[in-house]
Enzyme design. Structure first.
Site, mmCIF file in Angstrom:
data_model
loop_
_atom_site.group_PDB
_atom_site.id
_atom_site.type_symbol
_atom_site.label_atom_id
_atom_site.label_comp_id
_atom_site.label_asym_id
_atom_site.label_seq_id
_atom_site.Cartn_x
_atom_site.Cartn_y
_atom_site.Cartn_z
ATOM 1 N N GLY A 126 6.630 -3.911 0.123
ATOM 2 C CA GLY A 126 6.307 -2.527 0.474
ATOM 3 C C GLY A 126 5.312 -1.916 -0.503
ATOM 4 O O GLY A 126 4.734 -2.604 -1.351
ATOM 5 N N GLN A 127 5.143 -0.597 -0.383
ATOM 6 C CA GLN A 127 4.147 0.109 -1.192
ATOM 7 C C GLN A 127 4.428 -0.058 -2.695
ATOM 8 O O GLN A 127 3.523 -0.386 -3.470
ATOM 9 C CB GLN A 127 4.167 1.607 -0.828
ATOM 10 N N ASP A 155 11.454 -10.607 0.550
ATOM 11 C CA ASP A 155 11.309 -9.554 1.555
ATOM 12 C C ASP A 155 11.663 -10.173 2.899
ATOM 13 O O ASP A 155 11.614 -11.393 3.069
ATOM 14 C CB ASP A 155 9.857 -9.041 1.579
ATOM 15 N N ILE A 156 11.973 -9.313 3.863
ATOM 16 C CA ILE A 156 12.252 -9.820 5.220
ATOM 17 C C ILE A 156 10.937 -10.232 5.902
ATOM 18 O O ILE A 156 10.918 -11.089 6.776
ATOM 19 C CB ILE A 156 13.033 -8.754 6.026
ATOM 20 N N ARG A 157 9.835 -9.605 5.443
ATOM 21 C CA ARG A 157 8.504 -9.959 5.972
ATOM 22 C C ARG A 157 7.795 -10.911 5.014
ATOM 23 O O ARG A 157 7.932 -10.786 3.800
ATOM 24 C CB ARG A 157 7.616 -8.707 6.113
ATOM 25 N N TYR A 212 18.289 9.315 5.400
ATOM 26 C CA TYR A 212 17.724 8.700 4.192
ATOM 27 C C TYR A 212 18.243 9.413 2.938
ATOM 28 O O TYR A 212 18.736 8.782 1.998
ATOM 29 C CB TYR A 212 16.203 8.782 4.285
ATOM 30 N N ILE A 236 4.813 8.769 -3.406
ATOM 31 C CA ILE A 236 3.999 7.914 -4.277
ATOM 32 C C ILE A 236 2.627 7.711 -3.628
ATOM 33 O O ILE A 236 2.532 7.329 -2.456
ATOM 34 C CB ILE A 236 4.677 6.532 -4.473
HETATM 35 C C1 AKB Z 1 9.611 9.548 1.977
HETATM 36 O O1 AKB Z 1 8.720 10.365 2.232
HETATM 37 O O2 AKB Z 1 10.554 9.291 2.738
HETATM 38 C C2 AKB Z 1 9.564 8.843 0.630
HETATM 39 C C3 AKB Z 1 10.369 9.555 -0.395
HETATM 40 C C4 AKB Z 1 9.943 10.856 -0.920
HETATM 41 O O3 AKB Z 1 11.375 9.040 -0.810
HETATM 42 N N1 AKB Z 1 8.206 8.729 0.207
#
Ligand code: AKB
Length: 316
Positions: free
Chosen positions: A12-13, A35-37, A142, A172
């Protein structure tokens, strides 16, 4: 002691750049990415293993094979995608973490890094200079999973003897690998579109301020935290950390200083707006500054110049 490192969710990033930094620091032969990818390009000597973090026995096999001393768990579903697939987000973010923590206890892993996020804050958290400890009522899957993860991380340290280090990452900004599925992603996409098309349609409103961090600072901060003596760490859940806060309008103005013809428009009714509105506009990170000398090096002007220079020479 010779370190052996496994990064889970390395493509990922953040993982892409953290892997490079860890390989430079500990040697290419001592860092395994997974990674899964499949990775897009693997350089000579780099070690990669395909791994689904929900497959506990596959993680166990990796631990048996490489005997890691440090594990970086980056596999997660971010805020915007998590609202579309809440069940999957919960499963990946929570069970992935639990799998790694349980096996870390069993295999006596010395140090673990697991990122939290500014998404742990919610509509009743203070909006500006948001404190390490305050009302936290995240309203995205999340954010809920990250806050639950923080509690688990602290519990495993107090009750199972693990040493887990964690940062509440803000958005980020980076040019090497694009983010995916986040609410702060606009602050990366804007640079790509500014260079390719000269214009960008932003999914957040012009005045939506959010905390951000340039990737160089994020990597430096992460390594600094991992190196800090355990006794100096006063926060065993996850550290507030920030670089700079700005709105889409302020970022667009900064880009215009370098690309004067750049234009920006704003779309309405994007679901990511409500997520951004529930997050802080700026973060207070004095515990990180006091405990492990955190200090960001990139402000808005500096990161804008660096992004445009690097995207121009290396990517676009
Ligand atoms: C998101 O936007 O979901 C992430 C974060 C702030 O954890 N970049």
């Amino acid at each position: 002691m010779k370190e052996s490192i496994i990064i889970i969710g390395a493509n990922g990033q953040i993982g892409t750049e953290l892997a490079t930094a860890l390989r430079e620091k500990f040697g290419i032969e001592n860092v395994v990415t997974s990674d899964i990818r499949e990775p897009q390009n693997l350089k000579d000597g780099e070690i990669f293993e395909t791994l689904n973090v929900l497959d506990k026995s596959a993680i166990e096999s990796l631990f048996q094979k490489y005997k890691p001393t440090q594990v970086y768990l980056l596999a997660a579903m971010l805020s915007a995608t998590g609202e579309i697939y809440p069940q999957k987000a919960w499963d990946l973010n929570m069970n992935g973490l639990l799998n790694v923590l349980d096996l870390a206890v069993e295999y006596k892993i010395s140090k673990i890094f697991w990122p939290s996020s500014i998404a742990v804050f919610g509509p009743h958290s203070p909006k500006t200079n948001t404190d390490q400890y305050c009302v936290m009522d995240p309203n995205t899957i999340y954010g809920i999973s990250k806050l639950a993860g923080e509690r688990l991380v602290e519990w495993y340290q107090e009750n199972r003897g693990l040493d887990i280090r964690s940062i509440r990452y803000p958005g980020i900004i980076s040019w090497k690998a694009e983010p995916g599925g986040g609410t702060t992603d606009y602050a990366v996409h804007i640079f790509y579109d500014a260079l390719k098309k000269g214009t960008y349609e932003c999914f957040l409103s012009e005045d939506t301020a959010l905390p951000m961090l340039y990737m160089d600072d994020a990597i430096r901060g992460t390594l600094q935290l991992m190196d800090a003596p355990k006794e100096s760490l006063t926060i065993r859940s996850s550290y507030n950390l920030t670089g700079v806060s700005f709105t889409p309008k302020e970022l667009a103005e900064e880009i215009k200083k370098i690309l004067p013809n750049f234009t920006i428009t704003y779309s309405e009714n994007d679901p990511r707006q409500a997520i951004a509105d529930s997050w802080p506009a700026s973060i207070e990170d004095s515990p990180a500054r006091a405990d492990w000398n955190w200090k960001p090096a990139f402000d808005l002007a500096k990161l804008t110049v660096d992004m445009i220079e690097n995207l121009k020479t290396n990517k676009i």
